[in-house]
Scaffold this motif. Structure first.
Motif, PDB file in Angstrom:
ATOM      1  N   SER A  55       0.871  -1.147   0.120  1.00  0.00           N
ATOM      2  CA  SER A  55       0.017   0.072   0.109  1.00  0.00           C
ATOM      3  C   SER A  55       0.719   1.147  -0.131  1.00  0.00           C
ATOM      4  O   SER A  55       0.447   2.267  -0.794  1.00  0.00           O
ATOM      5  CB  SER A  55      -1.145  -0.025   1.221  1.00  0.00           C
ATOM      6  OG  SER A  55      -1.739  -1.039   1.257  1.00  0.00           O
ATOM      7  N   ALA A  56       1.937   1.143   0.785  1.00  0.00           N
ATOM      8  CA  ALA A  56       2.646   2.430   0.978  1.00  0.00           C
ATOM      9  C   ALA A  56       3.302   2.960  -0.422  1.00  0.00           C
ATOM     10  O   ALA A  56       3.493   4.068  -0.602  1.00  0.00           O
ATOM     11  CB  ALA A  56       3.830   2.191   1.869  1.00  0.00           C
ATOM     12  N   GLN A  57       3.664   1.935  -1.202  1.00  0.00           N
ATOM     13  CA  GLN A  57       4.167   2.364  -2.562  1.00  0.00           C
ATOM     14  C   GLN A  57       3.438   3.433  -3.453  1.00  0.00           C
ATOM     15  O   GLN A  57       3.996   4.224  -4.016  1.00  0.00           O
ATOM     16  CB  GLN A  57       4.450   1.129  -3.508  1.00  0.00           C
ATOM     17  CG  GLN A  57       3.238   0.235  -3.981  1.00  0.00           C
ATOM     18  CD  GLN A  57       3.519  -0.820  -4.750  1.00  0.00           C
ATOM     19  OE1 GLN A  57       4.214  -0.749  -5.608  1.00  0.00           O
ATOM     20  NE2 GLN A  57       3.086  -1.931  -4.595  1.00  0.00           N
ATOM     21  N   LEU A  58       2.142   3.431  -3.037  1.00  0.00           N
ATOM     22  CA  LEU A  58       1.266   4.189  -3.689  1.00  0.00           C
ATOM     23  C   LEU A  58       1.650   5.835  -3.479  1.00  0.00           C
ATOM     24  O   LEU A  58       1.301   6.913  -4.214  1.00  0.00           O
ATOM     25  CB  LEU A  58      -0.284   4.225  -3.533  1.00  0.00           C
ATOM     26  CG  LEU A  58      -1.138   3.447  -4.543  1.00  0.00           C
ATOM     27  CD1 LEU A  58      -0.586   1.882  -4.229  1.00  0.00           C
ATOM     28  CD2 LEU A  58      -2.595   3.329  -3.921  1.00  0.00           C
ATOM     29  N   MET A  59       2.159   6.230  -2.417  1.00  0.00           N
ATOM     30  CA  MET A  59       2.816   7.479  -1.915  1.00  0.00           C
ATOM     31  C   MET A  59       3.577   8.166  -2.999  1.00  0.00           C
ATOM     32  O   MET A  59       3.836   9.359  -3.135  1.00  0.00           O
ATOM     33  CB  MET A  59       3.258   7.610  -0.482  1.00  0.00           C
ATOM     34  CG  MET A  59       2.328   7.200   0.366  1.00  0.00           C
ATOM     35  SD  MET A  59       0.775   8.434   0.635  1.00  0.00           S
ATOM     36  CE  MET A  59       1.591   9.824   1.017  1.00  0.00           C
ATOM     37  N   PRO A  79      -5.471   0.429   0.366  1.00  0.00           N
ATOM     38  CA  PRO A  79      -4.206   1.170   0.738  1.00  0.00           C
ATOM     39  C   PRO A  79      -4.511   2.465   1.408  1.00  0.00           C
ATOM     40  O   PRO A  79      -3.470   3.088   2.081  1.00  0.00           O
ATOM     41  CB  PRO A  79      -3.452   1.487  -0.760  1.00  0.00           C
ATOM     42  CG  PRO A  79      -4.672   1.855  -1.656  1.00  0.00           C
ATOM     43  CD  PRO A  79      -5.830   0.731  -1.262  1.00  0.00           C
ATOM     44  N   GLY A  80      -5.611   2.732   1.502  1.00  0.00           N
ATOM     45  CA  GLY A  80      -6.141   4.130   1.975  1.00  0.00           C
ATOM     46  C   GLY A  80      -5.462   4.512   3.578  1.00  0.00           C
ATOM     47  O   GLY A  80      -5.065   5.614   3.560  1.00  0.00           O
ATOM     48  N   LEU A  81      -5.866   3.707   4.403  1.00  0.00           N
ATOM     49  CA  LEU A  81      -5.303   3.920   5.694  1.00  0.00           C
ATOM     50  C   LEU A  81      -3.821   4.137   5.944  1.00  0.00           C
ATOM     51  O   LEU A  81      -3.221   4.776   6.610  1.00  0.00           O
ATOM     52  CB  LEU A  81      -5.849   3.078   6.855  1.00  0.00           C
ATOM     53  CG  LEU A  81      -5.584   3.432   8.110  1.00  0.00           C
ATOM     54  CD1 LEU A  81      -6.114   5.099   8.458  1.00  0.00           C
ATOM     55  CD2 LEU A  81      -6.496   2.610   9.134  1.00  0.00           C
ATOM     56  N   SER A 135     -12.439  14.549  -5.684  1.00  0.00           N
ATOM     57  CA  SER A 135     -11.123  14.010  -5.279  1.00  0.00           C
ATOM     58  C   SER A 135     -10.055  14.481  -6.284  1.00  0.00           C
ATOM     59  O   SER A 135     -10.095  14.313  -7.576  1.00  0.00           O
ATOM     60  CB  SER A 135     -11.186  12.656  -5.019  1.00  0.00           C
ATOM     61  OG  SER A 135     -12.215  12.486  -4.033  1.00  0.00           O
ATOM     62  N   ASP A 136      -8.846  14.488  -5.934  1.00  0.00           N
ATOM     63  CA  ASP A 136      -7.577  14.650  -6.739  1.00  0.00           C
ATOM     64  C   ASP A 136      -7.106  13.113  -7.018  1.00  0.00           C
ATOM     65  O   ASP A 136      -6.208  12.818  -8.025  1.00  0.00           O
ATOM     66  CB  ASP A 136      -6.287  15.379  -5.916  1.00  0.00           C
ATOM     67  CG  ASP A 136      -6.963  16.731  -5.873  1.00  0.00           C
ATOM     68  OD1 ASP A 136      -7.073  17.619  -6.587  1.00  0.00           O
ATOM     69  OD2 ASP A 136      -6.966  16.953  -4.398  1.00  0.00           O
ATOM     70  N   ILE A 137      -7.171  12.123  -5.963  1.00  0.00           N
ATOM     71  CA  ILE A 137      -6.945  10.823  -6.211  1.00  0.00           C
ATOM     72  C   ILE A 137      -7.943  10.085  -5.675  1.00  0.00           C
ATOM     73  O   ILE A 137      -8.615  10.130  -4.780  1.00  0.00           O
ATOM     74  CB  ILE A 137      -5.640  10.663  -5.078  1.00  0.00           C
ATOM     75  CG1 ILE A 137      -4.278  11.481  -5.604  1.00  0.00           C
ATOM     76  CG2 ILE A 137      -5.218   9.062  -5.377  1.00  0.00           C
ATOM     77  CD1 ILE A 137      -3.312  11.270  -4.672  1.00  0.00           C
ATOM     78  N   VAL A 138      -7.908   8.861  -6.566  1.00  0.00           N
ATOM     79  CA  VAL A 138      -9.077   7.773  -6.369  1.00  0.00           C
ATOM     80  C   VAL A 138      -8.376   6.622  -6.172  1.00  0.00           C
ATOM     81  O   VAL A 138      -7.752   6.316  -7.351  1.00  0.00           O
ATOM     82  CB  VAL A 138     -10.337   7.825  -7.313  1.00  0.00           C
ATOM     83  CG1 VAL A 138     -11.362   6.771  -6.888  1.00  0.00           C
ATOM     84  CG2 VAL A 138     -11.113   9.046  -7.199  1.00  0.00           C
ATOM     85  N   SER A 139      -8.238   5.832  -5.185  1.00  0.00           N
ATOM     86  CA  SER A 139      -7.726   4.621  -5.129  1.00  0.00           C
ATOM     87  C   SER A 139      -8.427   3.333  -4.924  1.00  0.00           C
ATOM     88  O   SER A 139      -9.513   3.502  -4.226  1.00  0.00           O
ATOM     89  CB  SER A 139      -6.442   4.778  -4.223  1.00  0.00           C
ATOM     90  OG  SER A 139      -7.074   4.889  -3.010  1.00  0.00           O
ATOM     91  N   ALA A 140      -8.036   2.057  -5.255  1.00  0.00           N
ATOM     92  CA  ALA A 140      -8.854   0.874  -4.880  1.00  0.00           C
ATOM     93  C   ALA A 140      -7.374  -0.356  -5.041  1.00  0.00           C
ATOM     94  O   ALA A 140      -6.797  -0.286  -5.968  1.00  0.00           O
ATOM     95  CB  ALA A 140      -9.929   0.635  -5.913  1.00  0.00           C
TER      96      ALA A 140
END
Length: 208
Positions: A55-59, A79-81, A135-140
């Motif tokens: 999840s952290a790699q999305l940053m 990955p959100g939290l 939203s600027d970013i949408v993830s899933a």
């Protein structure tokens, strides 16, 4: 990748304080997992490598100036939290909203955020019932086929917004199917934790 290697990789990316937040999160997830299925039981021994570092790699994909992040189907917080915990230090102006229809999982997300000292909004409702949330970013992650994710994300993206979708070995097939109904500017980024997995960075999403 071993758990020690995953934690070392995270330690190289974040501060000791942020790593401490993630350790609180990991311990709480293991505790709640006994009564709520937050992750597949078979993956619990690889919590740091399979879920947290993944999840952290999305940053690394957060664009400059982003202030609103919408995570769809947050489940146990991936990955959100995880990203919210890191953003608290690296992107303090970025607000993360977690959408999870399961009330018990939503309760876990709220408690985890509280114990980690992380600000995150948790919305316990179905994605289909969510009003437009600019939203600027949408993830899933591990949520639905890509064509469905595009339909979920599109109403919430601001102009210039992007999607970050984590996908497995069949990502090329999913991308071809999605392009039958959507214009997609997609960058395929190899995952740091799984040789068969990728991160799809999608920009300029629009109906075909």
């Amino acid at each position: 990748m071993t758990e020690d290697e995953a934690k070392a990789a995270l330690a190289a990316r974040v501060s000791r304080e942020t790593l401490g937040r993630l350790e609180v999160y990991a311990a709480l997830l293991v505790k709640w997992q006994k009564t709520i299925n937050l992750v597949a039981p078979s993956t619990l021994p690889q919590l740091w490598s399979r879920h947290i570092l993944d999840s952290a790699q999305l940053m690394e994909q957060v664009p400059p100036g982003a202030t609103r992040w919408l995570d769809l189907g947050s489940g146990g917080g991936f990955p959100g939290l995880v990203c919210a915990a890191i953003a608290a230090e690296t992107h303090p102006g970025l607000r993360v909203t977690l959408v999870e229809s399961d009330q018990r999982k939503a309760a876990f997300l709220r408690e985890a955020a509280r114990q980690m000292g992380v600000t995150a909004d948790v919305i316990a409702r179905r994605i289909e019932d969510l009003p437009p949330t600019p939203s600027d970013i949408v993830s899933a992650r591990a949520l639905a086929p890509l064509v469905t994710l595009c339909a979920y994300a599109h109403p919430h993206l601001v102009p210039g917004g992007l999607c970050l979708f984590q996908k497995g070995a069949r990502h090329a097939e999913e991308l071809a199917t999605a392009r039958q109904g959507w214009h997609i500017d997609c960058t395929v980024i190899p995952s740091v934790t799984d040789a068969e997995a990728v991160l799809l960075r999608i920009e300029q999403l629009s109906h075909a």
